[in-house]
Design a protein around this motif. Sequence first.
Motif, mmCIF file in Angstrom:
data_model
loop_
_atom_site.group_PDB
_atom_site.id
_atom_site.type_symbol
_atom_site.label_atom_id
_atom_site.label_comp_id
_atom_site.label_asym_id
_atom_site.label_seq_id
_atom_site.Cartn_x
_atom_site.Cartn_y
_atom_site.Cartn_z
ATOM 1 N N LEU A 1 0.834 -1.205 0.000
ATOM 2 C CA LEU A 1 0.000 0.000 0.000
ATOM 3 C C LEU A 1 0.866 1.252 0.000
ATOM 4 O O LEU A 1 0.582 2.218 -0.714
ATOM 5 N N SER A 2 1.962 1.228 0.784
ATOM 6 C CA SER A 2 2.816 2.422 0.849
ATOM 7 C C SER A 2 3.486 2.705 -0.476
ATOM 8 O O SER A 2 3.839 3.841 -0.768
ATOM 9 N N MET A 3 3.635 1.660 -1.308
ATOM 10 C CA MET A 3 4.267 1.868 -2.612
ATOM 11 C C MET A 3 3.245 2.130 -3.702
ATOM 12 O O MET A 3 3.629 2.390 -4.851
ATOM 13 N N PHE A 4 1.978 2.046 -3.374
ATOM 14 C CA PHE A 4 0.937 2.165 -4.385
ATOM 15 C C PHE A 4 0.985 3.485 -5.159
ATOM 16 O O PHE A 4 0.927 3.466 -6.389
ATOM 17 N N PRO A 5 1.122 4.641 -4.480
ATOM 18 C CA PRO A 5 1.195 5.888 -5.257
ATOM 19 C C PRO A 5 2.349 5.895 -6.257
ATOM 20 O O PRO A 5 2.179 6.337 -7.400
ATOM 21 N N LEU A 6 3.495 5.381 -5.821
ATOM 22 C CA LEU A 6 4.655 5.332 -6.723
ATOM 23 C C LEU A 6 4.341 4.479 -7.945
ATOM 24 O O LEU A 6 4.624 4.852 -9.083
ATOM 25 N N LEU A 7 3.747 3.314 -7.707
ATOM 26 C CA LEU A 7 3.467 2.406 -8.807
ATOM 27 C C LEU A 7 2.386 2.947 -9.732
ATOM 28 O O LEU A 7 2.411 2.703 -10.941
#
Lengths: 516, 444
Positions: A400-406
């Motif tokens: 979830l914490s990487m979701f914006p980046l992805l």
Amino acid sequence: MEKRKGIKALKDEDENNNWWWLVCRGTAASFLSISVFAILVRVAVSIHPYSGAGKPPKYGDFEAQRHWMEITLNLPASEWYRNSTTNDLSYWGLDYPPLTAYQSYFHALILRNFHPDSVSLYTSRGHESYLGKLLMRWTVLSSDMLIFFPAVFYFVIAYYFATQSGRKSDVAWHIAMILLNPCLILIDHGHFQYNCISLGLIVGAAAAILSSKDLLACFLFSLALNHKQLSAYVAPAFFSYLLGKCLKCRNPLFEVLKLGLVVIGTFALVWLPYLQSANSFLEVLSRLAPFERGIYEDYVANFWCTSSVLIKWKILFTIPSLKLLSFVATISASLPSMVQQIWAPSKQGFLYGLLNASLSFYMFSYQVHEKSILLPLLPASFLAIEEPFLFKWMMHYALLSMFPLLCRDELILPYISLSALFILLYHAPGGRQDTSDRCFPASLKSFMIGFLVLCSLILHVVYLAVRPPEKYPFLFEAMIMLLCFSQFVFVAGYTNIKQWKLSKDSTLENKEKKYL
Amino acid sequence: MMTWHPNPNLLHPLSLSLSSSSNHDSPREPKTQISSPNPISDLAWFSLIAACVKLLLIPSYHSTDFEVHRHWLALTHSLSLPNWYSDKTSPWTLDYPPFFAHFERFLSLFAKLVDPTIVDLHNGLNYKTPSVIIFQRLTVILSDTVLIYGIYRLGRKLGSRERNLIWVLVVWSPALLIVDHMHFQYNGFLMGILLVSLSLLEEGRDLTGGEGWVRAFGRLVAMGTVVVAVFVAAYGPFVYYGRIQQVFHRMFPFGRGLCHAYWAPNFWVFYILLDKGLAFMLAKLGFNIQAPTASFTGGLVGDTSPFAVLPRVTPLITFVLVLIALFPCLIKAWRSPQPRMITRWVAYAYTCGFLFGWHVHEKASLHFVIPLDIVATQGMEDARHYFILSIVSCYSLFPLLFEAQEYPIKVLLLLLHSILMWFGFSSQFSQITSAKAQAGPGKK
């Protein structure tokens, strides 16, 4: 003698197991099958876009790596970290230690052989082509296969001999959990990075610790540090375990000296071109620690960024004082785990120590990126058999914490696919022994878990579908980070307590042994 | 002293289908009970894993077949039924039977909701935006559910180990992934229907299976009626509108050559090579050999034969050869019709068609490889045949994906499948031989 005991202890497979036809062939067979599948998944992810695809003028990490190949190929080593007309450091200057530079050079040789336009000085800036992308992807894939996979194999062998237990299907499940880590695959083979090399070296070092080969561990970990300074997140664990172990030896100073020599020797070997003068040494050092970029960048689920909602750190404090503050905070957070290991070193405690050290660095360190969550995830995957629920929980919130980046990289489809794949593999029928997840029978806890999972799913949808208000354009990122941070705090608290409990158990065991 | 009582199913693989389930275990040793508690969840798990990989393959290379199917969506959506087989808007004319056309019509209803341009007959030509790619890929993934159901029916009577192995090998079949989910086709859906009918036949429910076992004349008449009814339902409307000739013309394009552009590895390849070889040798020996003007893939150009030396091959000849090849199988089926052999015989029939048929696509190898997988666990010989056949036929499909990006994917798919087959079959059959060995002294 101990080795034979270890082999016998791998219990015979329960005949009802769905995977008996695979796991009965042994660890190597399971590893082979799972590896081939893992490589297939990586290749399938790599057909998706990379970071900064089609986004001039700066592009993204892909362009950075390509640029480093261009620089290291066309310039001598002494120029790599120096600002000059041929090497403009403001355009993706090298900011990893020399081993990354050597690796870039090696890959550049391959690229030049097949597609010289992609690494020619100046003219290849912003170069994007079908063959270029393919070759770059294959360099990551080959690094993964040559370094990460063998290291994981070594780790699994060492771990199951060290703990002397484990059903074959447990071993296979564990291999799948480590190799099919969705965050790692998405970052390395999607976004585009070479974490597999430094993480592979860390895995190798941990495996060496588990098989009591401390000198090898020092060597491999020093290499990891020289590939990405990010590896320092787990340095306290290595340091404290080895120190604690040395202190228990007959001649502690001699042991420490041996280890120190290996570390210094490795560093000297890697930094050889930069030891000619203090100037060149400092040039490299200044690139490795870009303090001017501020205590945090973008949105990351750590303490500084999350608390900046209330305390505006960047405004209230200067950079030097923030440096000191984060240093103190980081050391304090990792101190309990370090002390425990120095006092009562154990292999099991070491693994928890890795997790605790990396989590405290992630929370309190300077200039942490979202991708840094890979560091705590690695030891969590080591402990997947011991703490399956914790591992699953951490993975969920790391994703979830990487979701914006992805999302920015247009990797939503691989995100969905790999998250689903992870959940499926975690719940593989007949995979892991179905002991009830130890901590959570109570209904209030189940409710909390369900509620938190629901929140995270809603956040996914909201982030994609809803436009944030004009006044707070990063509202949803902030909400995601807040949720993830809270869960990471919970995980960190639990694992610290667990590590201390382990030492209590082991001292009890030691006392019993003495009396036997 | 407790002797381990081996499961009778494992002792004799061929007897697998005779006993309906693994309930022969003595209650004293529950550990040898081999039926797993929840076969549906196992199968669902395998298929979901495959679905994850299929999702990842969405942006991979797709052939012109993608545009073909998109056009058929538009065609069936925009035009009325009589015109489906006579439309000339695009070179990709409808060449599948009417039921498939109805399937496309059904899908087009959803396509319209996703993006109306997909089903636009003229504006949708060569439409390649993410919406249509994702939509079409998802329809293939979802239609694979029929295949899953088919193998579920065929496998549910087997012991859990054989069943799991069979399911893994079909659901993760590299040929299916390469052809359906990359190149782009709906073979999974069609194979699923075939497998469901095979399973019904194996269970003895012939009427729903739709083919005939001669037990009694009355039964034969009933079979015939069902078959005729199905055909009437499919082709009736076209007969009514007087377009039936056009339908057959489009469905059986004998104007195309003996071989497809990418040659299927069948008998005619050798025939052609022999012809070329003989022409070369005879020319060297001094005979006057005229170079043929027609090409093998280009179709019948007037009356000229594409062959230099050997006799010309017409569609009729290929049909007769297929029948001759089928003959031994038909005799056997006539003499002793056994429901459980039907899968094997159908696979054989497809193989004959593949080897001697006219204008065979290499993708047709899927049609005999998948049914053979179902019978592969019945014996060591079957396993060996399947092992070699599936590797070779998958390898023959490699030229379909000719771009460099897909190269590691297709190699890894085949490699994974081969590894799983190797371990699966060797575990399966070593277990049986050890069971036999243990049963020997145990009987004393």
